[in-house]
Design a protein around this motif. Structure first.
Motif, mmCIF file in Angstrom:
data_model
loop_
_atom_site.group_PDB
_atom_site.id
_atom_site.type_symbol
_atom_site.label_atom_id
_atom_site.label_comp_id
_atom_site.label_asym_id
_atom_site.label_seq_id
_atom_site.Cartn_x
_atom_site.Cartn_y
_atom_site.Cartn_z
ATOM 1 N N PRO A 553 54.702 24.464 23.954
ATOM 2 C CA PRO A 553 55.654 23.639 23.214
ATOM 3 C C PRO A 553 54.996 22.323 22.796
ATOM 4 C CG PRO A 553 56.117 23.530 25.556
ATOM 5 C CD PRO A 553 54.942 24.426 25.400
ATOM 6 N N SER A 554 55.080 21.991 21.545
ATOM 7 C CA SER A 554 54.485 20.793 20.911
ATOM 8 C C SER A 554 53.252 20.228 21.644
ATOM 9 C CB SER A 554 55.526 19.709 20.668
ATOM 10 O OG SER A 554 56.141 19.365 21.878
ATOM 11 N N ASN A 555 53.416 19.220 22.464
ATOM 12 C CA ASN A 555 52.249 18.568 23.059
ATOM 13 C C ASN A 555 51.729 19.244 24.320
ATOM 14 O OD1 ASN A 555 52.273 16.644 21.104
ATOM 15 N ND2 ASN A 555 53.487 15.204 22.297
ATOM 16 N N TRP A 556 52.371 20.301 24.735
ATOM 17 C CA TRP A 556 52.028 20.922 26.017
ATOM 18 C C TRP A 556 51.295 22.241 25.845
ATOM 19 C CZ3 TRP A 556 52.985 18.850 30.798
ATOM 20 C CH2 TRP A 556 53.852 17.727 30.834
ATOM 21 N N ILE A 557 50.472 22.554 26.812
ATOM 22 C CA ILE A 557 49.950 23.916 26.945
ATOM 23 C C ILE A 557 50.211 24.322 28.391
ATOM 24 C CG2 ILE A 557 47.897 25.394 26.962
ATOM 25 C CD1 ILE A 557 46.604 23.600 24.935
ATOM 26 N N PHE A 558 50.886 25.436 28.554
ATOM 27 C CA PHE A 558 51.049 26.003 29.895
ATOM 28 C C PHE A 558 50.464 27.391 29.860
ATOM 29 C CE2 PHE A 558 54.770 23.219 29.470
ATOM 30 C CZ PHE A 558 54.607 22.436 30.603
ATOM 31 N N LYS A 559 49.733 27.755 30.872
ATOM 32 C CA LYS A 559 49.247 29.120 30.928
ATOM 33 C C LYS A 559 49.172 29.605 32.355
ATOM 34 C CE LYS A 559 45.471 28.086 28.421
ATOM 35 N NZ LYS A 559 44.125 28.294 27.864
ATOM 36 N N VAL A 560 49.398 30.885 32.516
ATOM 37 C CA VAL A 560 49.245 31.481 33.837
ATOM 38 C C VAL A 560 48.680 32.877 33.624
ATOM 39 C CG1 VAL A 560 51.673 32.183 33.889
ATOM 40 C CG2 VAL A 560 50.412 32.000 36.021
ATOM 41 N N ASN A 561 47.781 33.274 34.503
ATOM 42 C CA ASN A 561 47.145 34.570 34.351
ATOM 43 C C ASN A 561 46.820 35.140 35.723
ATOM 44 O OD1 ASN A 561 45.618 36.271 32.084
ATOM 45 N ND2 ASN A 561 44.374 36.291 33.935
ATOM 46 N N ALA A 562 47.022 36.438 35.851
ATOM 47 C CA ALA A 562 46.607 37.118 37.081
ATOM 48 C C ALA A 562 45.725 38.275 36.672
ATOM 49 C CB ALA A 562 47.820 37.622 37.839
ATOM 50 N N GLY A 563 44.689 38.539 37.446
ATOM 51 C CA GLY A 563 43.808 39.632 37.047
ATOM 52 C C GLY A 563 42.989 40.160 38.197
ATOM 53 N N LYS A 564 42.568 41.403 38.017
ATOM 54 C CA LYS A 564 41.687 42.033 38.991
ATOM 55 C C LYS A 564 40.401 42.374 38.273
ATOM 56 C CE LYS A 564 40.984 46.287 41.542
ATOM 57 N NZ LYS A 564 41.180 47.725 41.397
ATOM 58 N N SER A 565 39.275 42.001 38.855
ATOM 59 C CA SER A 565 38.012 42.349 38.230
ATOM 60 C C SER A 565 37.054 42.865 39.295
ATOM 61 C CB SER A 565 37.427 41.167 37.469
ATOM 62 O OG SER A 565 37.412 40.034 38.283
ATOM 63 N N PHE A 566 35.921 43.377 38.886
ATOM 64 C CA PHE A 566 35.050 44.053 39.848
ATOM 65 C C PHE A 566 33.584 43.920 39.488
ATOM 66 C CE2 PHE A 566 33.206 48.014 38.119
ATOM 67 C CZ PHE A 566 33.636 47.871 36.819
ATOM 68 N N ARG A 567 32.748 44.342 40.408
ATOM 69 C CA ARG A 567 31.307 44.346 40.188
ATOM 70 C C ARG A 567 30.700 45.517 40.942
ATOM 71 N NH1 ARG A 567 26.594 42.381 42.721
ATOM 72 N NH2 ARG A 567 27.700 41.686 44.567
ATOM 73 N N MET A 568 29.857 46.253 40.241
ATOM 74 C CA MET A 568 29.134 47.336 40.904
ATOM 75 C C MET A 568 28.020 46.733 41.744
ATOM 76 S SD MET A 568 28.704 50.258 37.980
ATOM 77 C CE MET A 568 27.244 50.975 38.703
ATOM 78 N N PRO A 569 27.760 47.245 42.945
ATOM 79 C CA PRO A 569 26.652 46.704 43.736
ATOM 80 C C PRO A 569 25.329 46.893 42.990
ATOM 81 C CG PRO A 569 27.998 48.199 45.049
ATOM 82 C CD PRO A 569 28.462 48.342 43.643
ATOM 83 N N THR A 570 24.396 45.977 43.217
ATOM 84 C CA THR A 570 23.098 46.078 42.550
ATOM 85 C C THR A 570 22.160 46.968 43.368
ATOM 86 O OG1 THR A 570 22.280 44.164 43.730
ATOM 87 C CG2 THR A 570 23.307 43.745 41.615
ATOM 88 N N ALA A 571 21.034 47.297 42.758
ATOM 89 C CA ALA A 571 20.090 48.210 43.400
ATOM 90 C C ALA A 571 19.604 47.676 44.743
ATOM 91 C CB ALA A 571 18.919 48.477 42.464
ATOM 92 N N GLN A 572 19.293 46.376 44.816
ATOM 93 C CA GLN A 572 18.767 45.884 46.096
ATOM 94 C C GLN A 572 19.857 45.775 47.134
ATOM 95 O OE1 GLN A 572 19.148 43.949 43.471
ATOM 96 N NE2 GLN A 572 18.954 41.767 43.903
ATOM 97 N N GLU A 573 21.104 45.555 46.713
ATOM 98 C CA GLU A 573 22.208 45.515 47.674
ATOM 99 C C GLU A 573 22.420 46.895 48.299
ATOM 100 O OE1 GLU A 573 24.815 41.946 45.574
ATOM 101 O OE2 GLU A 573 25.236 44.014 45.048
ATOM 102 N N LEU A 574 22.120 47.946 47.529
ATOM 103 C CA LEU A 574 22.329 49.301 48.021
ATOM 104 C C LEU A 574 21.129 49.838 48.795
ATOM 105 C CD1 LEU A 574 23.914 50.832 44.799
ATOM 106 C CD2 LEU A 574 25.096 50.519 46.971
ATOM 107 N N ALA A 575 19.912 49.491 48.338
ATOM 108 C CA ALA A 575 18.768 50.249 48.837
ATOM 109 C C ALA A 575 17.637 49.455 49.483
ATOM 110 C CB ALA A 575 18.205 51.090 47.698
ATOM 111 N N ALA A 576 17.702 48.128 49.506
ATOM 112 C CA ALA A 576 16.570 47.363 50.052
ATOM 113 C C ALA A 576 16.365 47.657 51.537
ATOM 114 C CB ALA A 576 16.808 45.876 49.864
ATOM 115 N N ASN A 577 15.130 47.652 51.983
ATOM 116 C CA ASN A 577 14.838 47.826 53.400
ATOM 117 C C ASN A 577 13.422 47.346 53.679
ATOM 118 O OD1 ASN A 577 14.979 48.578 56.087
ATOM 119 N ND2 ASN A 577 14.307 50.675 55.659
ATOM 120 N N GLY A 578 13.214 46.055 53.646
ATOM 121 C CA GLY A 578 11.867 45.581 53.914
ATOM 122 C C GLY A 578 11.752 44.088 53.692
#
Lengths: 803, 166
Positions: A553-578
């Motif tokens: 409304p005129s001079n105001w900005i109001f916003k609200v957002n909800a969300g779910k996001s994700f990330r695939m594990p990386t190669a070193q997170e899955l397979a590192a050993n050394g």
């Protein structure tokens, strides 16, 4: 409000000045760069002072014009005013495309209409800046230049490399997008920068919050969305020469661009060359790891030994623009080479031949990195009535090498054998090929409802070489589809909601040491090439969503957002050993890690008047399984063992900004940011997350005058930056004391006859203060940041009309 | 509509306040300490260790909460790469190429529940390996100590490793 009023005044003035006269008719359409019609643009003819305003489809017409030469001026708020000379000999059409104005985003307040509009229509919190903002705040790298934005920080290494952090999340939790295509490199590395030429950037949006919906995996913390795809005005040739110098690391550089368009065909070229020497810190010596090794390094001329570097970047674009169709091909090659601080090898202090290094502050000796990033992409957009179809496809190759003197660690042979397929000095090499194709279909059902659906596919091939091992080679493919709905409830409010499904597959190659290690079983000692990453295959899928609401409304900005996001594990997170001989720790991955999932609630409120504005953007974020490299008390082969674990994490925080125009030309502003993170489960329950930026604030005073003597758009600005101490740490981090910094900036446009010069100068760290930046790579070794740095940027634009 | 938005913001703020009021769990932010500043400590900087003999590592470990484990690593410093702090104090032999340098890597446990631990660990240095005699000269003797929470402390010492002349 005032602008709208001015527009009304303009309109009535124009209306009054229309008289009837016999003559010719001039008609045409005014469009934006992406070919959408501009309603309400003002067309004005001089010297007869006749004008018109475009209708809903961007069309205008002026009739009863006597034959002759006229100057035509087309303007619209938020766009650059277009002027040209035309001669009218009969009825004719004249189509104009207006460019988004590069009116700068002021220190705190958003003056740019485009930015304002994006803020109003996006339910996530967003910062929009353009190239002028970058020039006023130019740092050592693109991310340094953006660091001033609320909620944005960086992980730096040296003077020319940094990577983005949004509200405390970085690495693979932030996605960098260039012209709708993800920028893919080795994002996981704290000592790797972002391979983007900051001179080539026209416009950047920083979306703070979960953005997996549009960009899939990794967009947990947010998006750095870089755009450099403006379509030039028809029949113009324009260019720009930028010259830059920096005192601290004796940087000199220039960037030359040329952009032209002949009716429907356009092309552009850019070349950037930067060369810099070792950067200076406000200290004659530094003590690496003061509370353990306590290794003192004397610095020559306060210079960080061997941190010189260069960048050579090239860009080219060719494209076509038709009424309903546009397509362009963009290619770029970014090359950079830079030294690592010679007195440390990874995190290990080392004594070096100081005399050799100190001969020149501009030579790059071992250890150094060399990166080239090649990118070619196509963007094609077709639009008819309510339907818009866009395709973005591309290929990228990121090639990174790190060179250093061979030094034997653990059971590595004392002398490097000459039988190996790689050079003794090649410590690491990464070659990542990345293919991506995205299809977006947008359908405007009616004035209220817009539907967007999209399909994203990507394929990565990551190869490794060299004597050091950090991540294994892998192949990864992803496919994702989304549906996004925008519904305008009224002129002032809108709902947006979307769902997305992703599927990904990763196939990790086995890696074995190139040297033998003894394995003792009972009384027998046998020698083996130890396996450091096991062959691993994993499939991942994820359902993400986002829903938001805006009310403006005129001079105001109001916003609200909800969300779910994700990330695939990386190669070193899955397979590192050394052992990671960069950080000197034994890292163990977990092949059973689940995709990291994050839920986030965002809000935003802003009140703006011409003289005063205030806003806040809080967020609340929860991870059910944050992937974290957890240091334990265990040892393996002499080194401390770190396991990739998952734990529940709660984070919250936000940004505030306010500004007040004290006098006509003087504005006082404040920006503040704060993030709190805590692990709620697992071995490090109660601890924060690594690389958590401390709370910080900027108090800014800015003087700005449209005309000041011989300069236009002149400004002088002082930033007083306060950064709190960071005592919230998790092993192996050290607490970092707080600090204050003063930066000043001044500049303006200077006109010589018909040529304008745009000059921006900054003094960063005015008082040459020695301080530690908690999120800098060299902080890990207690090395202070750059001292005083005077940055001068001169920009010389030129343009001509093509006949 | 405005009221709904305000409500949302108030709820949001309330959640934040709620979480921030949550009392912080006491967490360990202190690193363990390696003490070698007592009379019988061994090795200390510039000390000599002999091939084919056994010496006792004597050091004192302490932590504010609970100790974890430790490891010992010995590698050559024939290239004078120097990451310890006492390095300039010792007389280094001229730089040389390693031929058959001695390497030692061992991990050791500390009994559970200790916040102070006195190490008196016999370490046997072999006199040769499959390749023959080891290279004499400058070596680095590194001790790494962790506590239960994963904080770690290194200690780097410069030592000489020689064959005893009878």
């Amino acid at each position: 409000m005032i602008r709208f009023f001015m527009l009304l005044v303009c309109m009535s003035v124009i209306h009054v000045s229309l008289h009837s006269q016999v003559g010719y008719q001039l008609s045409g359409t005014v469009k934006t760069e992406d070919n959408s019609p501009l309603t309400g643009a003002v067309i004005y003819l001089y010297p007869i002072e006749k004008g018109s305003i475009t209708d809903a489809s961007g069309k205008f017409s002026l009739s009863h014009l006597p034959a002759g030469q006229y100057r035509i001026e087309v303007s619209f708020i938020g766009y650059k005013t277009f002027t040209d000379t035309i001669s009218i000999k009969g009825d004719q059409t004249f189509n104009i495309q207006l460019e988004v104005s590069s009116l700068s985003l002021q220190e705190v307040v958003v003056k740019d209409n485009y930015a304002e509009q994006r803020k109003r229509e996006e339910s996530l919190n967003i910062e929009v800046v353009n190239d002028d903002y970058l020039k006023m705040n130019m740092g050592g790298s693109l991310m340094n230049s953006l660091e001033r934005l609320p909620g944005v920080s960086t992980i730096d290494i040296g003077s020319g490399q940094s990577k983005p952090v949004i509200r405390g999340l970085g690495f693979n939790r932030v996605v960098v997008v260039e012209n709708n295509i993800k920028h893919e490199a080795q994002q996981w590395g704290a000592d790797h920068g972002l391979e983007i030429d900051q001179f080539a950037v026209e416009n950047i949006e920083v979306i703070k919050g979960p953005a997996s919906l549009m960009y899939g995996s990794d967009a947990i913390g947010g998006i750095i969305n870089i755009k450099n795809n403006k379509i030039p005005t028809p029949n113009t040739l324009r260019g720009n020469v930028d010259i830059i110098g920096k005192s601290n690391n004796s940087l000199i550089g220039s960037s030359l661009s040329l952009t032209g368009r002949k009716s429907w065909l356009h092309a552009s070229l850019r070349a950037t060359v930067l060369s810099y020497g070792d950067y200076r810190v406000p200290a004659d010596s530094v003590v690496i790891f003061p509370d353990s090794y306590s290794y003192k390094v004397n610095l020559h001329n306060k210079q960080m030994r061997n941190t010189a570097g260069y960048e050579h970047n090239y860009h080219g674009t060719i494209g076509i623009v038709k009424d309903h169709f546009q397509s362009r091909i963009m290619a770029s090659q970014i090359n950079s080479k830079g030294g690592f601080f010679a007195n440390a090898h990874g995190l290990e202090p080392r004594q070096v031949d100081s005399e050799l290094h100190d001969q020149s502050s501009r030579d790059i000796l071992l250890p150094y990195y060399q990166v080239s990033h090649f990118k070619i992409a196509n963007k094609t957009k077709w639009r008819k009535d309510q339907l818009e179809i866009q395709f973005d496809g591309g290929f990228q190759r990121n090639f990174r090498q790190e060179w250093s003197q061979y030094s034997s660690h653990g059971y590595m042979p004392p002398v490097f054998p000459d039988t190996l397929p790689f050079s003794s000095e090649l410590e690491r090499e990464f070659k990542k090929d990345y293919y991506s194709a995205n299809l977006n279909v947008k359908y405007t059902v009616n004035d209220q409802l817009t539907l967007t659906t999209g399909l994203n596919t990507e394929y990565h091939i990551n190869d490794i070489d060299g004597r050091g091992f950090i991540i294994p080679a892998y192949k990864r493919s992803n496919i994702g589809a989304f549906l996004l709905l925008k519904y305008a409830l009224s002129d002032e409010s809108a709902l947006q909601a979307g769902v997305r499904y992703d599927y990904g597959h990763i196939s990790i190659d086995q890696y074995k040491d190139w040297y033998l290690s003894p394995v003792i079983e009972g009384n027998d000692t046998t020698y083996h090439y130890l396996e450091r990453a096991s062959e691993t295959e994993r499939d991942f899928s994820n359902f993400s969503w986002s829903a938001g609401y805006n009310y403006n409304p005129s001079n105001w900005i109001f916003k609200v957002n909800a969300g779910k996001s994700f990330r695939m594990p990386t190669a070193q997170e899955l397979a590192a050993n050394g052992i990671n001989y960069h950080y000197f720790r034994y890292e163990v991955g977990d092949a059973d890690l689940s995709p990291e999932v994050s839920w986030q609630l965002d809000a935003g409120v802003e009140y703006a008047e011409p003289l005063f504005a205030v806003g806040a953007s809080p967020f609340l974020n929860y991870f059910s399984n944050y992937i974290y490299l957890n240091p334990t008390s265990e040892f393996n082969q002499g080194y401390q063992v770190f396991y990739y674990n998952q734990s529940r994490v709660l984070r919250y925080g936000g940004e505030i900004h306010a500004h007040y125009q004290l006098f006509n030309a003087l504005t006082l502003g404040i920006i503040g940011e704060y993030v709190y993170s805590r692990q709620l489960s697992g071995e490090k329950e109660g601890y924060t997350l690594p690389f958590s930026p401390p709370a910080s604030a900027i108090i800014n005073l800015k003087y700005r005058k449209d005309i000041l003597g011989f300069a236009q758009n002149a400004y002088f600005s002082v930033d007083y930056r306060l950064t709190a101490a960071q005592n919230e740490v998790v092993p192996p981090e050290d607490p970092t004391p707080g600090y204050t910094l003063v930066n000043i900036g001044l500049g303006g446009d200077i006109r010589f006859k018909s040529q304008t010069l745009s000059v921006n100068m900054q003094v960063q760290n005015l008082f040459n203060k020695a301080y530690l930046n908690h999120t800098s790579y060299y902080r890990l070794m207690s090395i202070p940041e750059q001292g005083r740095n005077i940055v001068l940027n001169v920009s010389i634009p030129f343009s001509t009309h093509l006949k | 509509m405005k009221i709904i938005i305000f409500k949302c913001i108030i709820i949001f703020a309330a959640i934040m306040v709620l979480f921030s009021c949550d009392s912080d769990t006491e967490i360990d932010k202190e690193k363990p300490v390696i003490h070698t500043d007592f009379i019988n400590a061994f090795p200390t900087s510039c000390e000599t260790i002999y091939f084919g003999e056994t010496f006792n590592l004597r050091a004192l470990f302490s932590d504010n909460a609970e100790l974890g484990a430790y490891s010992i690593e010995i590698h050559n410093n024939f290239d004078h790469h120097s990451h310890g702090h006492n390095i300039e104090a010792c007389d280094l032999a001229p730089k040389k190429e390693p031929v058959n340098p001695f390497v030692f890597l061992e991990d050791y446990d500390i009994p559970e529940g200790q916040n102070e631990y006195e190490v008196n660990l016999p370490i046997s240095i072999p006199s040769e390996n499959g390749e023959g005699l080891f290279d004499e000269g400058d070596y680095h003797f590194q001790i790494y100590l962790t506590d239960k929470e994963g904080w770690s402390t290194p200690l780097g010492l410069s030592v000489k490793m020689l064959y005893r002349e009878d």
